[in-house]
Motif scaffolding. Structure first.
Motif, PDB file in Angstrom:
ATOM      1  N   SER A 100      68.612  22.223  25.436  1.00 19.31           N
ATOM      2  CA  SER A 100      67.231  22.246  25.923  1.00 19.31           C
ATOM      3  C   SER A 100      67.223  22.548  27.412  1.00 19.31           C
ATOM      4  CB  SER A 100      66.547  20.893  25.705  1.00 19.31           C
ATOM      5  OG  SER A 100      66.628  20.494  24.386  1.00 19.31           O
ATOM      6  N   ALA A 101      68.297  22.099  28.085  1.00 17.20           N
ATOM      7  CA  ALA A 101      68.464  22.332  29.511  1.00 17.20           C
ATOM      8  C   ALA A 101      69.921  22.043  29.873  1.00 17.20           C
ATOM      9  CB  ALA A 101      67.542  21.425  30.327  1.00 17.20           C
ATOM     10  N   ALA A 112      68.337  31.471  27.789  1.00 15.27           N
ATOM     11  CA  ALA A 112      69.261  31.874  28.848  1.00 15.27           C
ATOM     12  C   ALA A 112      70.656  31.337  28.525  1.00 15.27           C
ATOM     13  CB  ALA A 112      68.773  31.322  30.184  1.00 15.27           C
ATOM     14  N   ALA A 113      71.616  31.687  29.356  1.00 13.53           N
ATOM     15  CA  ALA A 113      72.980  31.181  29.192  1.00 13.53           C
ATOM     16  C   ALA A 113      73.488  30.652  30.529  1.00 13.53           C
ATOM     17  CB  ALA A 113      73.907  32.277  28.693  1.00 13.53           C
ATOM     18  N   LEU A 114      74.120  29.495  30.466  1.00  9.25           N
ATOM     19  CA  LEU A 114      74.834  28.940  31.610  1.00  9.25           C
ATOM     20  C   LEU A 114      76.312  29.062  31.266  1.00  9.25           C
ATOM     21  CD1 LEU A 114      74.979  27.480  34.314  1.00  9.25           C
ATOM     22  CD2 LEU A 114      74.658  25.320  33.085  1.00  9.25           C
ATOM     23  N   VAL A 115      77.019  29.940  31.983  1.00 14.12           N
ATOM     24  CA  VAL A 115      78.426  30.227  31.710  1.00 14.12           C
ATOM     25  C   VAL A 115      79.284  29.475  32.715  1.00 14.12           C
ATOM     26  CG1 VAL A 115      80.170  32.039  31.497  1.00 14.12           C
ATOM     27  CG2 VAL A 115      77.804  32.494  30.786  1.00 14.12           C
ATOM     28  N   VAL A 116      80.190  28.643  32.183  1.00 12.66           N
ATOM     29  CA  VAL A 116      81.023  27.773  33.012  1.00 12.66           C
ATOM     30  C   VAL A 116      82.490  27.990  32.635  1.00 12.66           C
ATOM     31  CG1 VAL A 116      81.535  25.370  33.595  1.00 12.66           C
ATOM     32  CG2 VAL A 116      79.170  26.060  33.137  1.00 12.66           C
ATOM     33  N   THR A 152      74.647  25.105  41.279  1.00 11.06           N
ATOM     34  CA  THR A 152      75.138  26.481  41.245  1.00 11.06           C
ATOM     35  C   THR A 152      74.520  27.262  40.099  1.00 11.06           C
ATOM     36  OG1 THR A 152      77.075  25.967  39.899  1.00 11.06           O
ATOM     37  CG2 THR A 152      77.326  25.821  42.296  1.00 11.06           C
ATOM     38  N   GLY A 153      74.070  26.565  39.075  1.00  7.65           N
ATOM     39  CA  GLY A 153      73.446  27.208  37.931  1.00  7.65           C
ATOM     40  C   GLY A 153      72.617  26.217  37.158  1.00  7.65           C
ATOM     41  N   GLU A 154      71.478  26.688  36.643  1.00  7.68           N
ATOM     42  CA  GLU A 154      70.584  25.799  35.901  1.00  7.68           C
ATOM     43  C   GLU A 154      69.742  26.647  34.952  1.00  7.68           C
ATOM     44  OE1 GLU A 154      67.744  22.060  36.984  1.00  7.68           O
ATOM     45  OE2 GLU A 154      67.807  23.709  38.429  1.00  7.68           O
ATOM     46  N   ILE A 155      69.624  26.182  33.690  1.00  6.18           N
ATOM     47  CA  ILE A 155      68.804  26.877  32.703  1.00  6.18           C
ATOM     48  C   ILE A 155      67.943  25.877  31.935  1.00  6.18           C
ATOM     49  CG2 ILE A 155      70.450  28.771  32.393  1.00  6.18           C
ATOM     50  CD1 ILE A 155      71.204  27.437  29.643  1.00  6.18           C
ATOM     51  N   GLY A 156      66.914  26.400  31.313  1.00  5.16           N
ATOM     52  CA  GLY A 156      66.134  25.648  30.341  1.00  5.16           C
ATOM     53  C   GLY A 156      66.742  25.903  28.972  1.00  5.16           C
ATOM     54  N   PRO A 157      65.924  26.135  27.954  1.00  6.56           N
ATOM     55  CA  PRO A 157      66.456  26.359  26.608  1.00  6.56           C
ATOM     56  C   PRO A 157      67.415  27.549  26.559  1.00  6.56           C
ATOM     57  CG  PRO A 157      64.085  26.035  26.544  1.00  6.56           C
ATOM     58  CD  PRO A 157      64.459  26.163  27.987  1.00  6.56           C
ATOM     59  N   GLY A 158      68.498  27.361  25.845  1.00  7.93           N
ATOM     60  CA  GLY A 158      69.472  28.435  25.700  1.00  7.93           C
ATOM     61  C   GLY A 158      70.830  27.909  25.314  1.00  7.93           C
ATOM     62  N   GLU A 202      84.280  36.393  35.369  1.00  3.88           N
ATOM     63  CA  GLU A 202      83.201  37.185  35.964  1.00  3.88           C
ATOM     64  C   GLU A 202      82.816  38.342  35.048  1.00  3.88           C
ATOM     65  OE1 GLU A 202      81.430  36.415  38.558  1.00  3.88           O
ATOM     66  OE2 GLU A 202      82.662  34.754  39.277  1.00  3.88           O
ATOM     67  N   TYR A 203      83.814  38.985  34.463  1.00  7.51           N
ATOM     68  CA  TYR A 203      83.550  40.098  33.550  1.00  7.51           C
ATOM     69  C   TYR A 203      82.754  39.604  32.335  1.00  7.51           C
ATOM     70  CZ  TYR A 203      84.124  44.193  30.649  1.00  7.51           C
ATOM     71  OH  TYR A 203      83.859  45.285  29.858  1.00  7.51           O
ATOM     72  N   PHE A 204      83.163  38.483  31.759  1.00  7.91           N
ATOM     73  CA  PHE A 204      82.473  37.915  30.604  1.00  7.91           C
ATOM     74  C   PHE A 204      81.022  37.584  30.947  1.00  7.91           C
ATOM     75  CE2 PHE A 204      81.078  34.085  28.335  1.00  7.91           C
ATOM     76  CZ  PHE A 204      81.075  34.574  27.029  1.00  7.91           C
ATOM     77  N   SER A 205      80.788  36.985  32.099  1.00  9.84           N
ATOM     78  CA  SER A 205      79.420  36.669  32.513  1.00  9.84           C
ATOM     79  C   SER A 205      78.569  37.938  32.564  1.00  9.84           C
ATOM     80  CB  SER A 205      79.404  35.988  33.882  1.00  9.84           C
ATOM     81  OG  SER A 205      79.952  34.704  33.794  1.00  9.84           O
ATOM     82  N   GLY A 206      79.135  39.006  33.102  1.00  8.74           N
ATOM     83  CA  GLY A 206      78.435  40.281  33.137  1.00  8.74           C
ATOM     84  C   GLY A 206      78.197  40.847  31.752  1.00  8.74           C
ATOM     85  N   ALA A 207      79.154  40.648  30.849  1.00  8.78           N
ATOM     86  CA  ALA A 207      79.006  41.128  29.476  1.00  8.78           C
ATOM     87  C   ALA A 207      77.889  40.380  28.754  1.00  8.78           C
ATOM     88  CB  ALA A 207      80.325  40.992  28.721  1.00  8.78           C
ATOM     89  N   VAL A 208      77.765  39.081  29.006  1.00 10.43           N
ATOM     90  CA  VAL A 208      76.662  38.304  28.414  1.00 10.43           C
ATOM     91  C   VAL A 208      75.340  38.814  28.978  1.00 10.43           C
ATOM     92  CG1 VAL A 208      75.613  36.005  28.235  1.00 10.43           C
ATOM     93  CG2 VAL A 208      78.088  36.255  27.984  1.00 10.43           C
ATOM     94  N   ARG A 209      75.289  39.034  30.262  1.00 14.86           N
ATOM     95  CA  ARG A 209      74.094  39.577  30.915  1.00 14.86           C
ATOM     96  C   ARG A 209      73.746  40.944  30.324  1.00 14.86           C
ATOM     97  NH1 ARG A 209      75.942  38.689  35.618  1.00 14.86           N
ATOM     98  NH2 ARG A 209      75.015  36.650  35.891  1.00 14.86           N
ATOM     99  N   GLY A 210      74.760  41.727  30.031  1.00 12.13           N
ATOM    100  CA  GLY A 210      74.580  43.046  29.440  1.00 12.13           C
ATOM    101  C   GLY A 210      73.989  43.000  28.040  1.00 12.13           C
ATOM    102  N   GLN A 211      74.023  41.835  27.410  1.00  9.25           N
ATOM    103  CA  GLN A 211      73.427  41.655  26.079  1.00  9.25           C
ATOM    104  C   GLN A 211      71.935  41.338  26.181  1.00  9.25           C
ATOM    105  OE1 GLN A 211      74.972  42.011  22.997  1.00  9.25           O
ATOM    106  NE2 GLN A 211      76.729  42.764  24.134  1.00  9.25           N
ATOM    107  N   GLY A 212      71.405  41.328  27.401  1.00 12.79           N
ATOM    108  CA  GLY A 212      69.981  41.058  27.592  1.00 12.79           C
ATOM    109  C   GLY A 212      69.654  39.589  27.772  1.00 12.79           C
ATOM    110  N   ILE A 213      70.638  38.806  28.172  1.00  8.77           N
ATOM    111  CA  ILE A 213      70.469  37.366  28.337  1.00  8.77           C
ATOM    112  C   ILE A 213      70.509  37.034  29.828  1.00  8.77           C
ATOM    113  CG2 ILE A 213      71.470  35.098  27.812  1.00  8.77           C
ATOM    114  CD1 ILE A 213      72.814  36.506  25.358  1.00  8.77           C
TER     115      ILE A 213
END
Length: 145
Positions: free
Chosen positions: A9-10, A72-76, A20-26, A107-118
């Motif tokens: 939920s968050a 959204a996604a929080l990648v750690v 450094t990073g914070e999201i709601g549902p995702g 870093e590459y993986f985070s960009g790949a997730v972003r590239g999926q429209g997230i």
């Protein structure tokens, strides 16, 4: 690559009392690059996670992806996902990618997730992080590519 995915939920990551990073549902995605992992594996894992149907539809069934749900996604980064507990009581982490390679693939993986429209937020690679989350469901899934 290994990942532990939690529907949330968050979620939030702090380093030294700084967010450094914070999201709601995702999704909270804890990820570890293993020795020998490649960009192709990072791409494959990101695509699989983006399509993973673990969000409820109007009928209450897990039938929607994070993209469908507008989450959204929080990648750690989490090298401890490489833990080998087969001998003794102290886990070994030698299967994890070396720090420089792990950081690059993170870093590459985070960009790949972003590239999926997230929409993606991040932790801080190599830092002592505090992760807080509200697991929704709870839904927690282990993945390895």
């Amino acid at each position: 690559m290994r990942a532990l995915i939690q529907r949330v939920s968050a979620a939030r990551v702090t380093v030294d009392d700084r967010i450094t990073g914070e999201i709601g549902p995702g999704l909270l995605i804890l990820v570890c690059a293993m020795q020998g992992d490649t960009e192709a594996q990072a791409d494959q894992l990101a695509a699989k996670i983006a399509r993973l149907r673990i969000f409820k539809d109007d009928a209450g069934k897990m039938n929607r992806s994070v993209v469908d749900a507008g989450g959204a996604a929080l990648v750690v980064s989490q090298f401890t996902l490489a833990a080998d507990t087969s001998r003794g009581n102290r886990p070994g982490f030698s299967a994890a990618a070396p720090p420089d390679e792990g950081h690059r693939l993170y870093e590459y993986f985070s960009g790949a997730v972003r590239g999926q429209g997230i929409a993606v937020e991040n932790g801080e690679f190599g830092a002592d992080m505090a992760v807080s989350l509200t697991n929704d469901g709870p839904v927690t899934i282990w993945m390895e590519i």
